[in-house]
Design an enzyme around this catalytic site. Structure first.
Site, mmCIF file in Angstrom:
data_model
loop_
_atom_site.group_PDB
_atom_site.id
_atom_site.type_symbol
_atom_site.label_atom_id
_atom_site.label_comp_id
_atom_site.label_asym_id
_atom_site.label_seq_id
_atom_site.Cartn_x
_atom_site.Cartn_y
_atom_site.Cartn_z
ATOM 1 N N LEU A 85 0.870 -1.175 0.000
ATOM 2 C CA LEU A 85 0.000 0.000 0.000
ATOM 3 C C LEU A 85 0.906 1.223 0.000
ATOM 4 O O LEU A 85 1.893 1.264 0.742
ATOM 5 C CB LEU A 85 -0.878 0.029 1.256
ATOM 6 N N ASP A 86 0.582 2.221 -0.811
ATOM 7 C CA ASP A 86 1.364 3.456 -0.818
ATOM 8 C C ASP A 86 1.373 4.090 0.569
ATOM 9 O O ASP A 86 0.413 3.925 1.336
ATOM 10 C CB ASP A 86 0.773 4.456 -1.817
ATOM 11 N N PRO A 87 2.437 4.845 0.905
ATOM 12 C CA PRO A 87 2.445 5.566 2.192
ATOM 13 C C PRO A 87 1.212 6.447 2.382
ATOM 14 O O PRO A 87 0.722 6.604 3.499
ATOM 15 C CB PRO A 87 3.729 6.400 2.106
#
Length: 305
Positions: free
Chosen positions: A47-49
């Protein structure tokens, strides 16, 4: 003075983390692994930051089955910011273009049906996909743009939840490999105003939903009160991500041979496909595949938990 090596625990199972904002998936995994003091750990897709929400973390024997969660469908809620495009297609990128927003709810409702079903997506430059061994995001940071081949993905659900001003909230259900940033960017272009992802929250990963997750703060609190073992109550069984698979029960005799690599027959086996397998005590012992002759061949075996 020599540093004493930390002896990690041999624990197995899945912790469903509500990934906090600003953490990479690996940073979140390593934090929980440290709290649990687990010997072996892995996550089920990044998951992206910028994103929050459902992140299944696998420990011990559960890591053998993480690929099947990686391949599962996902669910998201995202806030689409209209009127601008950015270098990363999200709020963390540099603004590339600003356009007037003259569209409203009715316009969005008219556009989104064309993005449902099987569609083609060109992966963003800011992604973990690799070209000649190099992640695309590293090339992008160096100012390089390379051609990316469009990939087929499936959008099973795409609904407009609310629209206020230049922002719209969307609910998305999609297949593995779908980039929500690309989806939002493409919708923005279809609307003629451009758009990027302002917020992103994963609400589902395979059979797991947001309501089942635990926060990092809850895990830290449990650790502070009871140490590593206090986190064991948050561990779900290693086959939790396979609950939608057909279940086959083996007799004590059949389980013995199956665990030693031999294909066996079972009266309740389906005609084909992958199955999860339990022994006569109801203990999960691995996954198998039903062959043409009706026997179940072992594919991944599990040690006693």
């Amino acid at each position: 003075m020599a540093q004493v090596k930390r002896i990690r625990r041999n624990v197995s199972g899945i912790i469903l983390l509500d990934k906090p904002l600003g953490f990479t998936s690996n940073a979140a995994l390593q934090k929980v692994r440290w709290l649990l003091n687990a010997e072996k750990a892995g996550h089920t897709g990044s998951l992206d930051p910028l994103a929050t929400g459902v992140l299944p973390l696998c420990f011990g024997e559960a890591t053998k089955f993480s690929q099947y969660l990686l391949d599962s469908d996902k669910g998201y809620e995202t806030v689409m910011q209209m009127g601008q495009t950015t270098s990363t297609a999200d709020a963390e990128g540099e603004v590339l273009q600003t356009r007037e927003v003259t569209v409203g709810r009715a316009d969005i409702e008219a556009v989104i049906p064309r993005f449902r079903g099987d569609i083609l997506q060109v992966p963003p430059m800011y992604s973990a996909l690799k070209r000649d061994g190099q992640p695309l995001y590293k090339l992008a940071r160096a100012g390089e743009v390379v051609e990316r081949e469009a990939r087929s993905v499936t959008i099973g659900r795409l609904e407009l939840l609310e629209c206020e001003g230049t922002r719209a909230r969307l609910s998305v259900g999609c297949s593995k490999g779908t980039y929500i940033r690309t989806l939002v960017e493409d919708i923005g272009e279809a609307l003629g105003c451009g758009a990027y992802v302002a917020e992103l929250r994963r609400t589902q990963a395979g059979p797991f939903a947001l309501a089942q997750t635990v926060t990092l703060e809850e895990l830290e609190q449990a650790h502070a009160e009871g140490g590593n073992e206090a986190l064991d109550r948050f561990l779900m069984p290693s086959d939790s991500g396979l609950q939608d698979w057909p279940l086959v029960l083996l007799s004590e005799h059949s389980a013995f041979y199956w665990l030693h690599g031999q294909a066996v027959r079972a009266p309740d086996a389906p005609q084909f496909g992958m199955v999860r397998v339990q022994d006569h005590n109801g203990r999960f012992i691995g996954i198998g595949e039903v062959s043409e002759d009706g026997r179940i061949a072992p594919r991944r075996l599990i040690r006693s938990e």
